[in-house]
Design an enzyme around this catalytic site. Sequence first.
Site, PDB file in Angstrom:
ATOM      1  N   TYR A   1      10.140   4.886  -2.813  1.00 12.47           N
ATOM      2  CA  TYR A   1      11.215   5.207  -1.878  1.00 12.47           C
ATOM      3  C   TYR A   1      12.311   6.017  -2.571  1.00 12.47           C
ATOM      4  CZ  TYR A   1       8.845   1.260   0.305  1.00 12.47           C
ATOM      5  OH  TYR A   1       7.888   0.420   0.821  1.00 12.47           O
TER       6      TYR A   1
ATOM      7  N   GLY B   1       5.484  -9.254   2.880  1.00 15.95           N
ATOM      8  CA  GLY B   1       5.372  -7.904   3.424  1.00 15.95           C
ATOM      9  C   GLY B   1       4.487  -6.993   2.587  1.00 15.95           C
TER      10      GLY B   1
ATOM     11  N   HIS C   1       2.612  -3.116  -4.290  1.00 16.60           N
ATOM     12  CA  HIS C   1       3.238  -1.870  -4.747  1.00 16.60           C
ATOM     13  C   HIS C   1       3.061  -1.658  -6.252  1.00 16.60           C
ATOM     14  CE1 HIS C   1       5.389  -1.780  -0.877  1.00 16.60           C
ATOM     15  NE2 HIS C   1       5.687  -0.529  -1.159  1.00 16.60           N
TER      16      HIS C   1
ATOM     17  N   ARG D   1      -2.107  -7.704   2.053  1.00 16.53           N
ATOM     18  CA  ARG D   1      -2.944  -7.328   3.184  1.00 16.53           C
ATOM     19  C   ARG D   1      -4.387  -7.800   2.957  1.00 16.53           C
ATOM     20  NH1 ARG D   1      -1.507  -3.540   7.040  1.00 16.53           N
ATOM     21  NH2 ARG D   1       0.591  -2.655   6.842  1.00 16.53           N
TER      22      ARG D   1
ATOM     23  N   TYR E   1       6.777  -7.687  11.917  1.00  8.55           N
ATOM     24  CA  TYR E   1       7.777  -6.997  12.725  1.00  8.55           C
ATOM     25  C   TYR E   1       7.115  -6.315  13.909  1.00  8.55           C
ATOM     26  CZ  TYR E   1       6.362  -4.047   8.783  1.00  8.55           C
ATOM     27  OH  TYR E   1       5.646  -3.440   7.795  1.00  8.55           O
TER      28      TYR E   1
END
Length: 293
Positions: free
Chosen positions: A22, A138, A143, A176, A195
């Site tokens: 990001y 999440g 990552h 996931r 979400y």
Amino acid sequence: MVDSVYRTRSLGVAAEGIPDQYADGEAARVWQLYIGDTRSRTAEYKAWLLGLLRQHGCHRVLDVACGTGVDSIMLVEEGFSVTSVDASDKMLKYALKERWNRRKEPAFDKWVIEEANWLTLDKDVPAGDGFDAVICLGNSFAHLPDSKGDQSEHRLALKNIASMVRPGGLLVIDHRNYDYILSTGCAPPGKNIYYKSDLTKDITTSVLTVNNKAHMVTLDYTVQVPGAGRDGAPGFSKFRLSYYPHCLASFTELVQEAFGGRCQHSVLGDFKPYRPGQAYVPCYFIHVLKKTG
């Protein structure tokens, strides 16, 4: 090595060893729109997490992948004492802004937000006697890439994260359903359990293999951005996020190893007890570990 084979969005490094996907700020801005605020969290997720923490008497919580702070904000609002860390300063600025805007509320004035690195977490965050609960949700842990090819960085990061948990405390960490993604080449059917975003237009899944081994999964998001088009019409933004594909069996071994085997471990599939071979295909696997020693 990864970037020479396949171009990711890892444009900078916020903390040594952890690429900040990001870093340019744009992905962080669009991601904030995509996941929304605490009101965008599903009722099932909120009820499950709050119920789990309260069931185990947790009060002091460390969010080791707070991102924009949406989960931490929810926990602060619900009366928990929260410390929030992330490797991306571009993501943290949203959490810091929320704390500043609500600084007159005692709970938010006490909210601790820091930039931290999982690979040096034991030095970056003073744990004291340990936290009642540590959360990493999440799909955040994915990552962290396997840059050395031996998962040594994954082991170090998980060991550091586990060290933050007090005896009798919880680690709640997810990933996931990469087993399904690797076997089919696409994400499991079903809505996101965390979400309820109505801005997603498309998510394309790609799998990179190196020496016949799955090395990285990329998700290319196409997100509708209100007012970003001509004359204030909706526009579209595309960004890519890259993940290490943790499969259920191997990740189970990693997290148990992080506690030296001294833990009680259960696995949930989309907040429900998971049984191998069950008909329902979960989008996420959630590991709940209670430190026993």
